[in-house]
Scaffold this active site. Structure first.
Site, mmCIF file in Angstrom:
data_model
loop_
_atom_site.group_PDB
_atom_site.id
_atom_site.type_symbol
_atom_site.label_atom_id
_atom_site.label_comp_id
_atom_site.label_asym_id
_atom_site.label_seq_id
_atom_site.Cartn_x
_atom_site.Cartn_y
_atom_site.Cartn_z
ATOM 1 N N THR A 129 2.892 1.286 3.124
ATOM 2 C CA THR A 129 3.929 0.238 3.229
ATOM 3 C C THR A 129 5.082 0.480 2.269
ATOM 4 O O THR A 129 6.240 0.268 2.624
ATOM 5 C CB THR A 129 3.295 -1.155 2.993
ATOM 6 N N SER A 170 4.413 -16.850 -2.353
ATOM 7 C CA SER A 170 3.844 -15.561 -2.738
ATOM 8 C C SER A 170 4.551 -14.544 -1.852
ATOM 9 O O SER A 170 3.968 -13.980 -0.928
ATOM 10 C CB SER A 170 2.337 -15.542 -2.495
ATOM 11 N N SER A 175 6.242 -14.559 3.166
ATOM 12 C CA SER A 175 7.549 -14.660 3.834
ATOM 13 C C SER A 175 7.506 -14.051 5.230
ATOM 14 O O SER A 175 8.288 -14.457 6.094
ATOM 15 C CB SER A 175 8.664 -14.068 2.975
ATOM 16 N N GLY A 176 6.647 -13.085 5.452
ATOM 17 C CA GLY A 176 6.371 -12.606 6.810
ATOM 18 C C GLY A 176 7.532 -11.988 7.564
ATOM 19 O O GLY A 176 7.541 -11.994 8.789
ATOM 20 N N ARG A 218 9.154 0.752 3.003
ATOM 21 C CA ARG A 218 10.240 0.044 2.296
ATOM 22 C C ARG A 218 11.234 1.061 1.720
ATOM 23 O O ARG A 218 12.437 0.865 1.800
ATOM 24 C CB ARG A 218 9.681 -0.805 1.150
ATOM 25 N N SER A 239 0.863 -1.188 0.000
ATOM 26 C CA SER A 239 0.000 0.000 0.000
ATOM 27 C C SER A 239 0.900 1.239 0.000
ATOM 28 O O SER A 239 2.120 1.132 0.209
ATOM 29 C CB SER A 239 -0.866 -0.007 1.260
ATOM 30 N N LYS A 293 -2.965 -18.688 1.196
ATOM 31 C CA LYS A 293 -1.666 -18.031 1.453
ATOM 32 C C LYS A 293 -1.452 -17.917 2.954
ATOM 33 O O LYS A 293 -1.885 -16.957 3.596
ATOM 34 C CB LYS A 293 -1.636 -16.646 0.793
ATOM 35 N N GLU A 310 -5.709 -15.225 2.620
ATOM 36 C CA GLU A 310 -4.482 -15.072 3.412
ATOM 37 C C GLU A 310 -4.762 -14.796 4.885
ATOM 38 O O GLU A 310 -4.925 -13.641 5.284
ATOM 39 C CB GLU A 310 -3.622 -13.934 2.831
ATOM 40 N N LYS A 332 -4.658 -6.595 -4.853
ATOM 41 C CA LYS A 332 -5.001 -6.583 -3.427
ATOM 42 C C LYS A 332 -6.314 -5.821 -3.300
ATOM 43 O O LYS A 332 -6.424 -4.687 -3.779
ATOM 44 C CB LYS A 332 -3.896 -5.840 -2.678
ATOM 45 N N ARG A 377 8.615 -9.334 0.688
ATOM 46 C CA ARG A 377 9.959 -8.923 1.101
ATOM 47 C C ARG A 377 11.051 -9.909 0.700
ATOM 48 O O ARG A 377 12.125 -9.504 0.261
ATOM 49 C CB ARG A 377 9.976 -8.705 2.622
HETATM 50 P P1 13P Z 1 5.719 -10.845 2.725
HETATM 51 O O1 13P Z 1 6.212 -12.025 1.926
HETATM 52 O O2 13P Z 1 6.704 -9.699 2.735
HETATM 53 O O3 13P Z 1 5.239 -11.242 4.084
HETATM 54 O O4 13P Z 1 4.489 -10.252 1.950
HETATM 55 C C1 13P Z 1 3.558 -11.104 1.427
HETATM 56 C C2 13P Z 1 2.235 -10.468 1.417
HETATM 57 O O5 13P Z 1 1.643 -10.286 0.384
HETATM 58 C C3 13P Z 1 1.634 -10.089 2.708
HETATM 59 O O6 13P Z 1 0.295 -9.800 2.507
#
Ligand code: 13P
Length: 329
Positions: A29, A288, A260-261, A33, A26, A218, A176, A96, A291
């Site tokens: 976000t 998916s 990846s979180g 970054r 977004s 996801k 997700e 999204k 980061r």
């Molecule tokens: P990350 O892999 O950076 O966690 O982002 C994936 C994502 O789309 C979170 O909604």
């Protein structure tokens, strides 16, 4: 609803050796970054960055689809709309559609994702713009006394309503439910919370008659929180993750794509590799990543045109490693 189209798209999203690039940060976000490389987010810098990623030569060998943000789906690259640009490369455009995780009233520290209001009309528009799939992220936080059942239920219910609305328009929903990895919890607690969350999510998906063959899950990996003094090794993460899914994810779901979180690119790659080493999973187990796919490229780019080539090399290098992690051995 055209089930054949949904199934076809879902399978293409998890095609062998490929995964999804989450580039749907977004406005808030992406600024976070960009802060790391000291640049200001504007529509121009945002698309310059994303063009660097999407135009990397051969990215389509590793990326089946890209999740876009509302701003990006309306932008152009080389005079072509972004969805068309991706499609020309054989990459599926996605979008999204949630409006972010906001405080859940009366439940301190917990979130519920908003964005159902007007969603049908927004999906119609996104479909016209070329979106083939969508994403909605729910956030479950581990902490003292949380997550509560109410928080899990509220998020599962909206995820299911979102998924049903997507399928109505032949858009594949990425569902997700993210159990955050930021706390000090053990891997066992993550497993317990992930199991409970996924059970509830699939219960609500069934109640809303969501076609499981036409969706993609996801989830987070089952992993210790980042602040936990005892960190699990990749083999343990893989075992706990696959066992959890075998218990709660119906076999008919075509694919599971991990987020990846906040894991490092190497960690997210290694864990995916170990997950795929375990035989007998009924689903495609793919990625998916946001980061983990982008971090090295973002650093190499640093907002400068002269770094585009170097950044693309870093990006492709990571994409290749993650792609290989899908078929170890
Ligand atoms: P990350 O892999 O950076 O966690 O982002 C994936 C994502 O789309 C979170 O909604």
């Amino acid at each position: 609803m055209d089930i054949a189209t949904l199934k076809q798209t879902a399978l293409a999203m998890v095609a062998s050796g490929k995964g999804i690039l989450a580039a749907d940060e977004s406005s808030k976000t992406i600024q976070k970054r960009f802060d790391k490389i000291g640049i200001q987010s504007t529509p121009d810098t945002n698309i310059a960055y994303r063009k660097m990623l999407f135009s990397a030569d051969g990215v389509e060998d590793y990326v089946s689809g890209v999740i876009l943000y509302d701003e990006t789906i309306r932008q152009n690259i080389d005079g072509v709309s972004v969805p068309k640009y991706l499609e020309n490369k054989g990459i599926l455009p996605g979008i999204k559609v949630d409006k972010g995780a906001l405080d859940l009233a009366n439940f301190p520290e917990e979130k519920v994702t908003e964005g159902l209001d007007g969603l049908r009309a927004r999906l119609t528009e996104y479909k016209e713009l070329g979106a083939k799939f969508a994403k909605w992220r729910a956030v479950i936080t581990i902490g003292s006394g949380i997550p509560t059942d109410l928080c899990i239920e509220a998020n599962a219910e909206v995820l299911a309503r979102y998924a049903a609305l997507c399928q109505e328009q032949d858009i594949v929903p990425i569902v997700e439910p993210e159990v955050l990895m930021d706390a000090d919890n053990t891997i066992e607690v993550c497993r317990e919370v992930t199991t409970k969350t996924l059970k509830k999510v699939f219960e609500r998906l069934a109640a809303h008659k969501v076609v499981l063959e036409g969706m993609i899950l996801k989830p987070n990996m089952v992993i210790a929180g980042k602040k936990c003094p005892v960190q699990a090794m990749p083999k343990e993460v893989a075992k706990a993750t696959v066992e959890t899914f075998l218990e709660v994810v119906p076999k008919i779901v075509p694919g599971i794509v991990f987020l990846s979180g906040g894991q490092s690119p190497d960690q997210a790659t290694e864990n995916l590799y170990e997950i795929n080493l375990i035989p007998g999973s009924p689903w495609q187990l793919s990625y998916s990543y946001g980061r983990a796919l982008q971090d090295e490229a973002l650093t190499a780019w640093a907002g400068k045109d002269e770094n585009v080539k170097k950044a693309q090399e870093a990006f492709l290098n990571r994409c290749k490693k993650v792609s290989l992690a899908r078929s170890p051995g």
